[in-house]
Design a protein around this motif. Structure first.
Motif, PDB file in Angstrom:
ATOM      1  N   SER A  91      13.751  56.967 -32.766  1.00 34.33           N
ATOM      2  CA  SER A  91      13.155  56.143 -33.824  1.00 34.33           C
ATOM      3  C   SER A  91      14.096  55.022 -34.277  1.00 34.33           C
ATOM      4  CB  SER A  91      12.773  57.018 -35.019  1.00 34.33           C
ATOM      5  OG  SER A  91      13.942  57.577 -35.586  1.00 34.33           O
ATOM      6  N   GLU A  92      15.329  55.021 -33.762  1.00 37.14           N
ATOM      7  CA  GLU A  92      16.244  53.919 -34.115  1.00 37.14           C
ATOM      8  C   GLU A  92      16.155  52.759 -33.139  1.00 37.14           C
ATOM      9  OE1 GLU A  92      20.241  55.683 -34.831  1.00 37.14           O
ATOM     10  OE2 GLU A  92      19.098  57.504 -35.298  1.00 37.14           O
ATOM     11  N   ILE A  93      15.563  53.006 -31.961  1.00 38.88           N
ATOM     12  CA  ILE A  93      15.538  51.931 -30.947  1.00 38.88           C
ATOM     13  C   ILE A  93      14.134  51.592 -30.489  1.00 38.88           C
ATOM     14  CG2 ILE A  93      17.868  52.378 -30.060  1.00 38.88           C
ATOM     15  CD1 ILE A  93      16.338  53.847 -27.657  1.00 38.88           C
ATOM     16  N   ASP A  94      13.097  52.150 -31.127  1.00 38.47           N
ATOM     17  CA  ASP A  94      11.751  51.867 -30.619  1.00 38.47           C
ATOM     18  C   ASP A  94      11.212  50.552 -31.182  1.00 38.47           C
ATOM     19  OD1 ASP A  94      11.017  52.433 -33.194  1.00 38.47           O
ATOM     20  OD2 ASP A  94       9.752  54.163 -32.706  1.00 38.47           O
ATOM     21  N   GLY A  95      10.013  50.226 -30.782  1.00 41.24           N
ATOM     22  CA  GLY A  95       9.427  48.951 -31.173  1.00 41.24           C
ATOM     23  C   GLY A  95       9.319  48.804 -32.681  1.00 41.24           C
ATOM     24  N   LEU A  96       9.005  49.908 -33.351  1.00 40.15           N
ATOM     25  CA  LEU A  96       8.832  49.845 -34.802  1.00 40.15           C
ATOM     26  C   LEU A  96      10.167  49.595 -35.494  1.00 40.15           C
ATOM     27  CD1 LEU A  96       6.360  52.850 -35.066  1.00 40.15           C
ATOM     28  CD2 LEU A  96       5.818  50.411 -35.013  1.00 40.15           C
ATOM     29  N   ALA A  97      11.250  50.187 -34.931  1.00 36.88           N
ATOM     30  CA  ALA A  97      12.579  49.973 -35.516  1.00 36.88           C
ATOM     31  C   ALA A  97      12.993  48.508 -35.366  1.00 36.88           C
ATOM     32  CB  ALA A  97      13.603  50.883 -34.840  1.00 36.88           C
ATOM     33  N   PHE A  98      12.762  47.932 -34.202  1.00 32.71           N
ATOM     34  CA  PHE A  98      13.101  46.519 -34.004  1.00 32.71           C
ATOM     35  C   PHE A  98      12.303  45.641 -34.961  1.00 32.71           C
ATOM     36  CE2 PHE A  98      15.206  47.615 -29.998  1.00 32.71           C
ATOM     37  CZ  PHE A  98      16.266  46.721 -30.029  1.00 32.71           C
ATOM     38  N   GLU A  99      11.019  45.998 -35.114  1.00 34.66           N
ATOM     39  CA  GLU A  99      10.140  45.214 -35.968  1.00 34.66           C
ATOM     40  C   GLU A  99      10.599  45.271 -37.425  1.00 34.66           C
ATOM     41  OE1 GLU A  99       5.945  45.688 -34.935  1.00 34.66           O
ATOM     42  OE2 GLU A  99       5.686  46.148 -37.054  1.00 34.66           O
ATOM     43  N   ARG A 100      11.088  46.449 -37.812  1.00 35.07           N
ATOM     44  CA  ARG A 100      11.539  46.636 -39.191  1.00 35.07           C
ATOM     45  C   ARG A 100      12.804  45.818 -39.462  1.00 35.07           C
ATOM     46  NH1 ARG A 100      11.012  52.001 -38.728  1.00 35.07           N
ATOM     47  NH2 ARG A 100      13.214  52.261 -38.268  1.00 35.07           N
ATOM     48  N   GLU A 101      13.689  45.805 -38.506  1.00 36.67           N
ATOM     49  CA  GLU A 101      15.020  45.235 -38.754  1.00 36.67           C
ATOM     50  C   GLU A 101      15.176  43.801 -38.279  1.00 36.67           C
ATOM     51  OE1 GLU A 101      17.172  47.034 -40.450  1.00 36.67           O
ATOM     52  OE2 GLU A 101      15.968  48.865 -40.456  1.00 36.67           O
ATOM     53  N   TYR A 102      14.379  43.393 -37.283  1.00 36.89           N
ATOM     54  CA  TYR A 102      14.531  42.056 -36.711  1.00 36.89           C
ATOM     55  C   TYR A 102      13.277  41.237 -37.019  1.00 36.89           C
ATOM     56  CZ  TYR A 102      18.395  43.676 -33.691  1.00 36.89           C
ATOM     57  OH  TYR A 102      19.568  44.155 -33.206  1.00 36.89           O
ATOM     58  N   PRO A 103      13.459  40.015 -37.536  1.00 31.84           N
ATOM     59  CA  PRO A 103      12.275  39.165 -37.692  1.00 31.84           C
ATOM     60  C   PRO A 103      11.578  39.016 -36.337  1.00 31.84           C
ATOM     61  CG  PRO A 103      14.193  38.187 -38.763  1.00 31.84           C
ATOM     62  CD  PRO A 103      14.689  39.372 -37.992  1.00 31.84           C
ATOM     63  N   THR A 104      10.293  39.319 -36.317  1.00 31.43           N
ATOM     64  CA  THR A 104       9.557  39.412 -35.055  1.00 31.43           C
ATOM     65  C   THR A 104       8.260  38.637 -35.163  1.00 31.43           C
ATOM     66  OG1 THR A 104      10.447  41.622 -34.624  1.00 31.43           O
ATOM     67  CG2 THR A 104       8.421  41.056 -33.484  1.00 31.43           C
ATOM     68  N   ARG A 105       7.918  37.900 -34.127  1.00 32.52           N
ATOM     69  CA  ARG A 105       6.554  37.363 -34.096  1.00 32.52           C
ATOM     70  C   ARG A 105       5.996  37.476 -32.677  1.00 32.52           C
ATOM     71  NH1 ARG A 105       5.710  32.070 -32.368  1.00 32.52           N
ATOM     72  NH2 ARG A 105       7.624  30.982 -31.789  1.00 32.52           N
ATOM     73  N   PRO A 106       4.698  37.776 -32.583  1.00 33.63           N
ATOM     74  CA  PRO A 106       4.119  37.970 -31.255  1.00 33.63           C
ATOM     75  C   PRO A 106       3.900  36.648 -30.530  1.00 33.63           C
ATOM     76  CG  PRO A 106       2.460  38.328 -32.964  1.00 33.63           C
ATOM     77  CD  PRO A 106       3.743  38.039 -33.675  1.00 33.63           C
ATOM     78  N   VAL A 107       4.113  36.647 -29.223  1.00 33.12           N
ATOM     79  CA  VAL A 107       3.805  35.472 -28.394  1.00 33.12           C
ATOM     80  C   VAL A 107       2.979  35.912 -27.188  1.00 33.12           C
ATOM     81  CG1 VAL A 107       5.688  33.925 -29.060  1.00 33.12           C
ATOM     82  CG2 VAL A 107       6.112  35.680 -27.350  1.00 33.12           C
ATOM     83  N   SER A 108       2.045  35.068 -26.823  1.00 34.01           N
ATOM     84  CA  SER A 108       1.080  35.390 -25.774  1.00 34.01           C
ATOM     85  C   SER A 108       1.507  34.861 -24.428  1.00 34.01           C
ATOM     86  CB  SER A 108      -0.261  34.714 -26.072  1.00 34.01           C
ATOM     87  OG  SER A 108      -0.956  35.404 -27.038  1.00 34.01           O
ATOM     88  N   CYS A 109       0.932  35.433 -23.400  1.00 33.56           N
ATOM     89  CA  CYS A 109       0.869  34.754 -22.120  1.00 33.56           C
ATOM     90  C   CYS A 109      -0.291  33.754 -22.193  1.00 33.56           C
ATOM     91  CB  CYS A 109       0.606  35.750 -20.998  1.00 33.56           C
ATOM     92  SG  CYS A 109       1.969  36.889 -20.710  1.00 33.56           S
ATOM     93  N   PHE A 110      -0.401  32.946 -21.162  1.00 39.45           N
ATOM     94  CA  PHE A 110      -1.416  31.899 -21.122  1.00 39.45           C
ATOM     95  C   PHE A 110      -2.816  32.479 -21.371  1.00 39.45           C
ATOM     96  CE2 PHE A 110      -4.387  29.051 -18.979  1.00 39.45           C
ATOM     97  CZ  PHE A 110      -3.962  27.820 -19.438  1.00 39.45           C
ATOM     98  N   ALA A 111      -3.479  31.953 -22.375  1.00 43.53           N
ATOM     99  CA  ALA A 111      -4.884  32.271 -22.667  1.00 43.53           C
ATOM    100  C   ALA A 111      -5.147  33.750 -22.922  1.00 43.53           C
ATOM    101  CB  ALA A 111      -5.800  31.778 -21.545  1.00 43.53           C
ATOM    102  N   CYS A 112      -4.121  34.482 -23.355  1.00 39.41           N
ATOM    103  CA  CYS A 112      -4.317  35.918 -23.584  1.00 39.41           C
ATOM    104  C   CYS A 112      -4.369  36.231 -25.080  1.00 39.41           C
ATOM    105  CB  CYS A 112      -3.213  36.743 -22.941  1.00 39.41           C
ATOM    106  SG  CYS A 112      -3.525  38.515 -23.146  1.00 39.41           S
ATOM    107  N   PRO A 113      -5.466  36.856 -25.525  1.00 43.22           N
ATOM    108  CA  PRO A 113      -5.594  37.178 -26.948  1.00 43.22           C
ATOM    109  C   PRO A 113      -4.823  38.439 -27.363  1.00 43.22           C
ATOM    110  CG  PRO A 113      -7.582  37.837 -25.788  1.00 43.22           C
ATOM    111  CD  PRO A 113      -6.662  37.214 -24.759  1.00 43.22           C
ATOM    112  N   VAL A 114      -4.199  39.140 -26.411  1.00 46.43           N
ATOM    113  CA  VAL A 114      -3.550  40.410 -26.744  1.00 46.43           C
ATOM    114  C   VAL A 114      -2.182  40.184 -27.413  1.00 46.43           C
ATOM    115  CG1 VAL A 114      -2.730  42.622 -25.846  1.00 46.43           C
ATOM    116  CG2 VAL A 114      -4.796  41.595 -24.903  1.00 46.43           C
ATOM    117  N   HIS A 115      -1.482  39.180 -26.996  1.00 48.80           N
ATOM    118  CA  HIS A 115      -0.142  38.836 -27.504  1.00 48.80           C
ATOM    119  C   HIS A 115       0.774  40.036 -27.688  1.00 48.80           C
ATOM    120  CE1 HIS A 115      -1.581  39.821 -31.604  1.00 48.80           C
ATOM    121  NE2 HIS A 115      -2.573  38.989 -31.424  1.00 48.80           N
TER     122      HIS A 115
END
Lengths: 134, 613
Positions: B273-297
């Motif tokens: 729980s210290e290195i998973d996606g949620l931990a990174f999201e909590r501690e590091y400013p994060t924003r989603p980025v997409s591939c070309f024309a992909c709504p999933v980001h």
């Protein structure tokens, strides 16, 4: 009639280019983010720029004054560029504070015309980074 | 007739520094695009015995018929070549915007042949191909190379595929980077390095048109609706990826004691729980980025807020990297994981095989088989951080580790091969065959070695099918291999296979290109491609002996109540026999002449016969 305007929230933008693709599909029947009237400019790691005409909040609307052939006017809340008058000189592009006017491949200035009231980019955006406001 | 396919190949000869274009002939067009086109081309043009790091190997960069359109989840680009890591045929993928740019430049695929005498940058635009010296880019990292390339051609918006020092030094698992997305698996970066190809820049201005806009739009709307529905479901994989990135599910995997830890000795990591996606999201400013024309980001762009790396940013780490450079090294430091991931991206290294090599090195050091004066312990970041530099530079023991986990283990000796977590010298993806036996079968039968792209991972980890069972796994694995191979002709994202049925993919294809293909024929195409790959591999000497897991898989897991092994050789053999039978191959894993004839591949039997005799 005063149509809605397109508002942007770059913080929500995921840079997928779907708005640009919907734009050229609506205007030219092709997919080409590079010639769209709404364009995403990446500034990693910062949020991107979403460049689209926002004449309603544009002080002095310098594109209109800059045009040597008087091809640009604001009509019923939409920026209209008269293709027969525009000579593609690019003066308007240089003065637009929002970077939202572009010269097309056939040397015409183009900008968002709100697709006649129902902008194609709005439903294409997956995150509501673009939205309509009355 | 408008079509989103260009029906055009660009061939670049690095030896002569010339290029030609050619219309795609019908027999190649029958393979649709992407991976299918690449595999068929490589088999027909690269003879058996060609050294992967010689001028004779070819690098095929292929987009698909839907790339560059608004079809959601079709942004990836495929590279096919012979792998210098596994020696097998390789197909490797990167998301982002490269494929769309290749289509805008007017091509479906770019075939790179020969080798340059000096480092070279190739610039492909819509009308010409130019060759530029990359002498001054020697030693630059992937990002610096991309920037230097854009400057050299004076096109700031060009998309660039670049290699770093690892590719130049032919580290066998060197990656090629494209706009912060990575062609990771199998060493495509080393193939570029061996060709003295430092970077390829692409810029295109040709609009993409679809065949039947109405039909296409209907299919796109249907796909978007399915995706939206899935994203609204908080607990669907895609929903989690969209919100938190691919690292969201680490806790769930750990709860099931299926998170590979300390070189696959254990299946539970207490610091997950210290290195998973949620931990990174909590501690590091994060924003989603997409591939070309992909709504999933699902891509997460993260910035380090403080500490020694303050201000650094990276698109990642992804889930697989959180395992390979995190739990499997016993690392609980987010910062160390971030730095290892960034170093791999900058040097141009596959984070999966790099992680397999590092965890091998740590265990070998613990056992006294590796002595390099480094602080190599599970849970300690300093040793792995030092080693990454050494591997990319091929310095000291780094030169050995640059050969890949299997080869390195052979050189290190002392029984290291039994705990080198690899298949065909390709490092493990983030999954434990002992917990997910179908995935284990996928690892051994994959045509590119220990690969997670054509495995029943979602079904086994979510518990939709019993991971501990071996029953029916051969059929499940074969079906998913054939289906995903078919989808990779388009080129789809791996995640679309969870969601978009083949029928819908074919509606998109028909709307975009006018090509009409039945689902049966389409998935049959996937099987044909799978067999073509196997033909390539058998001709290079691969067979049942190489379709094997390291001995560690047959040992019990540490820290579990049962002291019995969770997987036995007999079970693996049972699944393999059943798998070969279903494939119509002999029990040595060689496609039979009859099966190849049935698949319309009779002509390729000669390649096998020459090799087997």
């Amino acid at each position: 009639m005063n149509p809605s305007v397109v508002q942007t929230n770059p913080a929500l933008c995921v840079e997928c280019d779907l708005c640009s693709l919907a734009c050229t599909q609506a205007h030219a029947g092709v997919l080409d983010a590079k010639t769209a009237r709404v364009r995403i400019f990446r500034h990693w790691p910062e949020a991107p720029g979403i460049n689209i005409c926002r004449h309603w909040q544009c002080e002095g609307q310098p594109c209109i004054a800059s045009c040597p052939t008087m091809a640009i006017e604001l009509r019923e809340g939409v920026l209209i560029i008269d293709p027969t008058a525009c000579n593609g000189c690019g003066e308007c592009v240089g003065v637009c504070p929002y970077g939202a006017l572009f010269i097309s491949e056939d040397w015409q200035a183009v900008a968002c015309d709100l697709c006649g009231g129902a902008p194609a980019c709005i439903p294409a955006c997956p995150t509501a980074a673009l939205f309509l406001e009355d | 007739m408008p079509s989103s396919s260009r029906n055009m190949l660009l061939r670049i000869d690095l030896t002569r520094q010339t290029s030609t274009t050619e219309t795609i002939p019908p027999d190649l067009a029958a393979y649709v695009g992407g991976m299918g086109l690449g595999v068929k081309l490589l088999l027909d043009e690269v003879p058996p015995g060609t050294d992967a790091l010689s001028a004779g190997n070819k690098l095929i960069i292929a987009a698909g018929p839907l790339t560059g359109t608004t079809a959601p989840m079709f942004a990836q680009t495929c590279i096919v070549c012979r792998s210098p890591l596994s020696g097998t045929i390789l197909n490797t993928y990167a998301g982002g915007t490269l494929g769309a740019e290749i289509k805008q430049a007017g091509y479906d695929a770019v075939v790179i042949e020969g080798a340059a005498a000096q480092p070279v940058l190739v610039f492909v635009d819509g009308s010409s191909v130019s060759f530029h010296s990359a002498e001054s880019m020697r030693g630059l990292d992937t990002e610096e190379t991309a920037r230097a390339a854009r400057r050299a051609i004076a096109v700031p918006e060009a998309k660039v595929v670049s290699i770093g020092l690892a590719g130049e030094n032919r580290v066998r698992y060197a990656a090629a980077l494209a706009e912060h997305r990575v062609f990771g698996r199998g060493g495509a970066g080393a193939v570029m390095g061996a060709k003295n190809l430092k970077a390829i820049a692409v810029y295109g201005t040709r609009p993409v048109t679809v065949h039947d806009p109405k039909k296409f739009d209907l299919a796109v709307q249907a796909a978007r609706a399915m995706i939206s529905k899935e994203l609204e479901n908080e607990w669907s994989l895609l929903g989690m990826f969209s919100r938190h990135g691919t690292g969201a599910g680490m806790g769930m995997v750990n709860e099931r004691h299926a998170l590979a830890t300390n070189n696959h000795r254990a299946g539970y990591f207490e610091h997950a729980s210290e290195i998973d996606g949620l931990a990174f999201e909590r501690e590091y400013p994060t924003r989603p980025v997409s591939c070309f024309a992909c709504p999933v980001h699902c891509g997460m762009l993260r910035r380090v807020p403080s500490g020694a790396l303050a201000g650094h940013y990276s698109r990642g780490p992804e889930y697989e990297t959180m395992y390979s450079l995190g739990s499997n090294l016993g690392l609980s430091s987010r910062e160390a994981l971030f730095e290892l991931n960034e170093l791999c991206d900058r040097y141009g290294l596959d984070t999966l095989t790099a992680g397999a090599v590092l965890s091998l090195a740590v265990e070998a050091a613990e056992r006294g088989s590796l002595k390099d004066g480094l602080d190599l312990r599970f849970g300690a970041p300093a040793g792995p951080l030092d080693l990454i530099h050494k591997i990319a530079r091929r310095e000291g023991v780094g030169d050995v580790l640059a050969e890949g986990p299997g080869r390195a283990a052979e050189i290190l000796g002392g029984g290291a091969l039994s705990y080198a977590m690899q298949v065909k010298n390709s490092g493990y993806a983030a999954w434990m065959p002992r917990r997910m036996k179908g995935t284990g079968l996928s690892f051994v039968t994959s045509n590119r070695g220990a690969c997670h792209k054509r495995a029943p991972i979602g079904a086994e980890i979510m518990g939709f099918i019993d991971g501990a069972s071996i029953e029916n796994k051969a059929a499940i694995v074969k079906a998913i291999q054939d289906k995903v191979n078919a989808h990779f002709t388009l080129v789809s994202c791996r995640f679309s296979e969870f969601l978009l049925p083949s029928e819908l993919c074919l509606q998109l294809l028909e709307g975009a290109t006018g090509a009409v293909l039945s689902t049966t024929k389409f998935e049959r195409l996937g099987e044909r491609i799978w067999n073509l790959e196997r033909v390539f591999n058998v001709a290079e000497g691969f067979g049942r002996d190489q379709d094997d897991l390291p001995a560690r898989e047959f040992e019990p897991l540490e820290g579990e109540p049962s002291a019995d092994p969770l997987l036995t050789r007999a079970e693996l053999n049972y699944m393999l026999d059943e798998y070969y039978d279903l494939r119509g191959w002999d029990r040595q894993g060689v496609p039979t002449a009859g099966r190849l004839a049935e698949l319309g591949l009779g002509a390729y039997n000669a390649r096998i016969e020459t090799a087997v005799k």
